[in-house]
Design a protein around this motif. Structure first.
Motif, short mmCIF file in Angstrom:
data_model
loop_
_atom_site.label_atom_id
_atom_site.label_comp_id
_atom_site.label_asym_id
_atom_site.label_seq_id
_atom_site.Cartn_x
_atom_site.Cartn_y
_atom_site.Cartn_z
N ASP A 1 -13.04 -10.46 -13.41
CA ASP A 1 -13.78 -11.48 -14.16
C ASP A 1 -14.35 -10.93 -15.47
N TRP B 1 -11.69 -10.55 -18.06
CA TRP B 1 -11.30 -11.84 -18.62
C TRP B 1 -12.32 -12.29 -19.66
N GLN C 1 -11.79 -10.30 -22.83
CA GLN C 1 -10.58 -10.75 -23.50
C GLN C 1 -10.81 -12.09 -24.19
#
Length: 52
Positions: A35, A38, A41
């Motif tokens: 998580d 992500w 990113q």
């Protein structure tokens, strides 16, 4: 800066603020593996789109 340009800038800022206020913010806990990666990113993609 001309007075009309100042008024236009103020109006644009007002519209942006009203638009921002109408958006719903969701806070998501980074509790699963991957998580946080992500999130980093996604932040990078948004930053690159805004600032190049």
């Amino acid at each position: 800066m001309e007075r009309s340009a100042v008024n236009a800038s103020a109006e644009e800022a007002s519209i942006a603020m009203r638009t921002a206020i109408n958006h719903t913010v969701t806070i998501r806990a980074a509790s699963e593996p991957g998580d946080l990666g992500w999130i980093v990113q996604a932040h990078g993609e948004v930053y690159a789109a805004q600032f190049g």
